[in-house]
Design an enzyme around this catalytic site. Sequence first.
Site, short mmCIF file in Angstrom:
data_model
loop_
_atom_site.label_atom_id
_atom_site.label_comp_id
_atom_site.label_asym_id
_atom_site.label_seq_id
_atom_site.Cartn_x
_atom_site.Cartn_y
_atom_site.Cartn_z
N ARG A 57 5.60 1.76 -9.46
CA ARG A 57 6.12 0.49 -8.95
C ARG A 57 6.70 -0.32 -10.10
NH1 ARG A 57 2.96 -3.86 -5.10
NH2 ARG A 57 1.45 -3.91 -6.82
N GLU A 92 7.58 -7.49 2.19
CA GLU A 92 6.57 -8.51 1.89
C GLU A 92 7.20 -9.89 1.68
OE1 GLU A 92 4.61 -7.30 -1.71
OE2 GLU A 92 6.49 -6.97 -2.78
N ASP A 143 1.30 -11.21 0.13
CA ASP A 143 2.57 -11.71 -0.39
C ASP A 143 3.44 -12.26 0.74
OD1 ASP A 143 3.26 -11.79 -3.18
OD2 ASP A 143 2.89 -9.64 -3.27
N ASP A 185 -5.22 -9.61 -6.98
CA ASP A 185 -4.06 -9.43 -7.83
C ASP A 185 -3.15 -10.63 -7.62
OD1 ASP A 185 -2.72 -8.99 -5.44
OD2 ASP A 185 -2.23 -6.90 -5.85
#
Length: 715
Positions: free
Chosen positions: A332, A424, A452, A624
């Site tokens: 990613r 997202e 998100d 996160d």
Amino acid sequence: MVTRVTRHGLQVDQVLADFLETHALPGTGVSADQFWVGMADLAQTEGAVNRGLLAKRETLQSQIDHWHHSHRNAPHDPVAYKDFLSEIGYLLPEGDDFQIDTENVDAEIARISGPQLVVPITNARYALNAANARWGSLYDALYGTDAMGSPAPAGGYDRGRGARVVARARVFLDEAFPIQGTSHADVRRYYVSNGALLVDDLPLANPAKFAGYKGNPKAPDSVLLVNNGLHVELVFDRAHPIGSRDQAQLADVVLESALSAIMDCEDSVACVDGEDKTLAYANWLGLMQGTLTADLDKGGRKITRALNPDRVFTAPDGGTLTVKGRALLWIRNVGHLMTNPAILLPDGSEIFEGLMDGLITSLIAMHDLKKTDGLRNSQCGSVYVVKPKMHGPEEVSFADQCFSKIESILGLPANTVKLGVMDEERRTSVNLKACIRAAQHRLAFINTGFLDRTGDEIHTSMEAGAFSRKDFIKRKAWIGAYENQNVDIGLECGLQGRAQIGKGMWAAPDLMAAMLEQKIEHPKAGASCAWVPSPTAATLHVLHYHKVDVAAVQAKLKAGGRRGYVETVLEIPLATYQKWTEAQVLREVENNAQGILGYVVRWIDQGVGCSKVPDINDIGLMEDRATCRISAQHIANWLHHGIVSEAQVDAAMRKMAAVVDRQNAGDPAYHPMAPGFDGIAYQAACDLVFKGREQPSGYTEPVLHARRLQLKARG
């Protein structure tokens, strides 16, 4: 002080330049000159396009803010709102039907459904654990968690619990691999005769589920079964503590678990400069070369962890069957927003980090592409890159354009790089079909991410009014429409058999019984992969994919037509009832504040981008930047609309800082925030809240990066 070297007009952190020229480039066939010329052109040409896209984000946000301001005292008109979004170019026409035509996609992505891990690439041990999580012990997963209803006991081996584990595993075998005329619980012997598996002289109800074996066919060391494309290995060992007490000498049931894993350069890491980025790239190189190792202490004994080899069996026809021993790895990259001082352009500005990630991670993956045997990642000659936080089809098209240029720079065939698009951000959700079209030749993954997505929902509609409490936001109609629409449109566009359709993270790594009860809804919803927080969770979650034939679910959903529509996705989850008590308000704010502080203090002080952070009730949750984003934006929204005062938020932050200090008291590397409340980490957490409305799209990265660099500059 950073030492820099000049490369084709770029000022490059010498640590990064040395790594690239000494370790990453050799063996790829790409010369240093070719690489740096390409990097300079990419940074300048595509960087200008990138800046324009970010400016468009701000323009659209300003127009949306103005619309909500001008309609604040009137009832919300969803038709007028949708028309307005179309007029300003936020909501675009879907366009004609089409099918993606992505080619050379590995089976783990295209055809087999199962769990997916996401881990910080900067932690070599975590990266190796995730890569090796392709296989996991069901016995260990059941025994060592609360999956059977109670936590693992302290102390030595509990034979009673062990017996319950064995019984539960036999139930799974009866469900997935029934035997004609008996139960796995009663079996005394497994053997192979004339290419068929016999169990106490009886065949499997479906003999085709026998895939292979190891050892002597009359008394195999292991038997390999397959169900819904997923392998299960029955391991026999009469000398093993478990096998010696088992009537069939069955010592373990090993499940093919995490089919794929995302090595993360984004939300779960804290990479703010050339030194940090080099660590991330070096670990990715180790994975692509098959050489990554990590030393760790286990029970007072030093061990070295490395990538697992493939598993080799004798096939039913007597030939050799090789099954991959490692998860298929994605990388990613970061999104389009952030820049990084690892490379400076001729005018002294920082390179867009996403452009740097794209070229370097693709270059490194060439080490895997050039292999013909050994520890290979892709068997189909592809590189798999997840691109997060893109806003609408224009930004997806830009990513596609960038990877086309990267392929040209590196001499790779067109569409070697496969793209994962994370659904997202709100502008992507409401234009999902157009986003998929923009990458239709290389798309191999879409997914939903509630956290998100909710953070962007709050920021986009900040001026619309006060949002519901977080738990109630999840109960609103928009979230169901968002989740359903992602699957529906993915199937309409031909992702089945070519790409993954994913669902989000189970964030509570210690609550495996609850996960077993609830997360089966993801494969039932047509998701071919879903995120889990650990290898153990992958081994338990894969049980769901044995119960649910995702391909059949997808076929049924596709035939039934679309369930989620943009009109519902556009519903804003505002609080229609705001008569909360002061205690309810403060409880919500304190819960948000505790999560922010618990995450940010490790991010800033220790450079830890993802960790299990105790919540306000001391339940460990995976945190996160996505979880931080929603919490910060939620407080910012309530502050803006007067639900809570600055003084109340300040008091909550201080109170929760003391709670976080207590929760981290056993960590020798931890620096308390109380009673001074003047540390950089605490200041960063306050910035995210009190300056939350100012942050682009509500992202946490600008604040976190600036504050982490401030701390690192102190030495």
